[in-house]
Scaffold this active site. Sequence first.
Site, PDB file in Angstrom:
ATOM      1  N   VAL A 167       0.924  -1.286  -0.269  1.00  0.00           N
ATOM      2  CA  VAL A 167      -0.566   0.156  -0.080  1.00  0.00           C
ATOM      3  C   VAL A 167       1.005   1.121  -0.282  1.00  0.00           C
ATOM      4  CG1 VAL A 167      -1.616   1.750   1.503  1.00  0.00           C
ATOM      5  CG2 VAL A 167      -1.894  -1.128   1.430  1.00  0.00           C
ATOM      6  N   SER A 226       1.902   9.372  -2.859  1.00  0.00           N
ATOM      7  CA  SER A 226       0.304   8.628  -3.941  1.00  0.00           C
ATOM      8  C   SER A 226      -0.142  10.175  -5.025  1.00  0.00           C
ATOM      9  CB  SER A 226      -0.956   8.350  -3.096  1.00  0.00           C
ATOM     10  OG  SER A 226      -2.571   7.649  -4.668  1.00  0.00           O
ATOM     11  N   GLU A 285       1.617   0.522 -15.476  1.00  0.00           N
ATOM     12  CA  GLU A 285      -0.054   1.056 -15.069  1.00  0.00           C
ATOM     13  C   GLU A 285       0.018   1.067 -16.220  1.00  0.00           C
ATOM     14  OE1 GLU A 285       0.378   1.123 -10.923  1.00  0.00           O
ATOM     15  OE2 GLU A 285      -0.376   2.421 -11.121  1.00  0.00           O
ATOM     16  N   HIS A 312      -2.933   4.025 -15.869  1.00  0.00           N
ATOM     17  CA  HIS A 312      -2.695   5.212 -14.580  1.00  0.00           C
ATOM     18  C   HIS A 312      -2.111   6.273 -15.656  1.00  0.00           C
ATOM     19  CE1 HIS A 312      -1.342   6.675 -10.782  1.00  0.00           C
ATOM     20  NE2 HIS A 312      -0.830   7.357 -11.541  1.00  0.00           N
TER      21      HIS A 312
HETATM   22 ZN   LIG Z   1      -3.500   4.949 -10.555  1.00  0.00          ZN
END
Ligand SMILES: [Zn+2]
Length: 266
Positions: free
Chosen positions: A169, A175, A233, A236
Amino acid sequence: MKKKHLATAFAAVLLLSGCQSQFNVSGDENQSHPEKKATKEEKVDKQTSNEFSIPDSAFNVIKEIGGKKIIQNPDNMYALVNKTYALPESYIPRDLVRANVSYSFGDAQIEKALMRKEAAEALADMFNAAKQENIELFAVSGYRSYVRQEAVFNNDAAKKGIEEAKKLVAVPGESEHQTGLTMDISAHSVNLDVVQEFENTAEGKWLADNAHKYGFILRYPKGKETITQYEYEPWHFRYVGKKYATIIYENNLTLEEFFERAHEAK
Ligand SMILES: [Zn+2]
């Protein structure tokens, strides 16, 4: 002033999902150089470096707090958030809105539907353009607050311990979703999931080829994992505006590499 806060020297690191785990960084400061008037020949000569001459305001301003590099100008549309540069705990974008697009979770009024206004409008433009080509996209996850990230992290840490949680996480503040400039995107072809198979779908390919035209970059590209510190990713996307998105796309760069070039161009 030339402060270099580049994310270039990452040693071996865990590759986490930028979406589920979460870190980001960025940083720097500067001022812009007013465009000098150049002759035609000079323009040709300097074209490459000029491309990376960006205003000082586009760089992170970093302050080290408690051993962490914290971004002091988090409203910067070009903030580089990663495992080196974190957003302040208190940072909540002031212009969060729901984008006028289809969401994987329908009409639910939830935090992850939000993006900063400019990014939300660009997202709608992109989704509409895709639709014209029979590409149907769905927004899956946008803004994520520090508080929510912290809750997710703490919950995981309570079960597995902090070190294990860090592998799974994102640490709160790290983030990119906290910027309100990021959206995870999917399609029915992969059951609206965020999975690497998305790269092989018509929707994933369309996004990889066209997102820059609407100001978005594929933030964690394949083959650049040691630079971004994230796994590939294909879902994203990060808003940085059309100008920088196009430079990043055409030069096959990550946001980290873009700022490195920009530092060099100063
Ligand atoms: Zn993302």
